[in-house]
Design a protein around this motif. Structure first.
Motif, PDB file in Angstrom:
ATOM      1  N   VAL A 108       6.467   4.997   5.749  1.00 51.21           N
ATOM      2  CA  VAL A 108       5.660   4.934   6.963  1.00 51.21           C
ATOM      3  C   VAL A 108       4.447   4.025   6.737  1.00 51.21           C
ATOM      4  CG1 VAL A 108       4.160   6.269   8.497  1.00 51.21           C
ATOM      5  CG2 VAL A 108       6.436   7.114   7.929  1.00 51.21           C
ATOM      6  N   PHE A 109       3.778   4.166   5.609  1.00 51.59           N
ATOM      7  CA  PHE A 109       2.627   3.303   5.329  1.00 51.59           C
ATOM      8  C   PHE A 109       3.039   1.844   5.205  1.00 51.59           C
ATOM      9  CE2 PHE A 109      -0.053   6.894   4.842  1.00 51.59           C
ATOM     10  CZ  PHE A 109      -1.352   6.420   4.886  1.00 51.59           C
ATOM     11  N   ASN A 110       4.187   1.576   4.597  1.00 54.26           N
ATOM     12  CA  ASN A 110       4.647   0.191   4.483  1.00 54.26           C
ATOM     13  C   ASN A 110       5.005  -0.383   5.847  1.00 54.26           C
ATOM     14  OD1 ASN A 110       4.252  -0.171   1.769  1.00 54.26           O
ATOM     15  ND2 ASN A 110       6.355   0.321   1.201  1.00 54.26           N
ATOM     16  N   LEU A 111       5.549   0.429   6.722  1.00 53.25           N
ATOM     17  CA  LEU A 111       5.903  -0.057   8.063  1.00 53.25           C
ATOM     18  C   LEU A 111       4.684  -0.277   8.941  1.00 53.25           C
ATOM     19  CD1 LEU A 111       9.094   2.060   8.850  1.00 53.25           C
ATOM     20  CD2 LEU A 111       8.966  -0.373   8.334  1.00 53.25           C
ATOM     21  N   VAL A 112       3.700   0.612   8.838  1.00 55.78           N
ATOM     22  CA  VAL A 112       2.529   0.536   9.706  1.00 55.78           C
ATOM     23  C   VAL A 112       1.568  -0.547   9.229  1.00 55.78           C
ATOM     24  CG1 VAL A 112       0.491   1.807  10.480  1.00 55.78           C
ATOM     25  CG2 VAL A 112       2.709   2.924  10.463  1.00 55.78           C
ATOM     26  N   LEU A 165       0.819  -1.210   0.000  1.00 56.06           N
ATOM     27  CA  LEU A 165       0.000   0.000   0.000  1.00 56.06           C
ATOM     28  C   LEU A 165       0.859   1.269   0.000  1.00 56.06           C
ATOM     29  CD1 LEU A 165      -2.841   1.176   0.054  1.00 56.06           C
ATOM     30  CD2 LEU A 165      -2.734   1.110   2.534  1.00 56.06           C
ATOM     31  N   GLY A 166       1.937   1.284   0.755  1.00 51.83           N
ATOM     32  CA  GLY A 166       2.804   2.456   0.794  1.00 51.83           C
ATOM     33  C   GLY A 166       3.462   2.728  -0.545  1.00 51.83           C
ATOM     34  N   THR A 167       3.858   1.683  -1.242  1.00 51.46           N
ATOM     35  CA  THR A 167       4.469   1.827  -2.559  1.00 51.46           C
ATOM     36  C   THR A 167       3.458   2.362  -3.568  1.00 51.46           C
ATOM     37  OG1 THR A 167       5.932  -0.010  -2.043  1.00 51.46           O
ATOM     38  CG2 THR A 167       5.728   0.603  -4.357  1.00 51.46           C
TER      39      THR A 167
END
Length: 84
Positions: free
Chosen positions: A79-83, A32-34
């Protein structure tokens, strides 16, 4: 993720036009972050936008704009990929 940002720069579309591309990427299993970073780079860093900015800004200022926006997009994607 930097590749997604780099692929988004030469594309020219609006916010509604990128939605089907984003949906296809998510359907293929992209993070999603990508996908979010790709979507933001298409809107914020498109080549036609840089051509328009060239009429009102000098090249060092455009380079600063690209660097700051690309850095912010990369940070949001990470941040989105980590969360998630």
């Amino acid at each position: 993720m930097p590749a997604a940002i780099a692929l988004g720069v030469p594309m020219y579309t609006n916010a509604a036009g990128v939605i089907p591309i984003v949906e296809a990427l998510i359907g293929k299993g992209a993070a999603l972050g990508t996908v979010l970073a790709f979507m933001m780079s298409v809107i914020a860093l498109s080549l036609p936008e840089m051509i328009i900015l060239r009429k009102v800004l000098r090249l060092p200022m455009i380079a600063t704009f690209i660097g700051v926006v690309a850095g912010g997009i990369l940070l949001v994607g990470l941040v989105f990929n980590l969360v998630l």
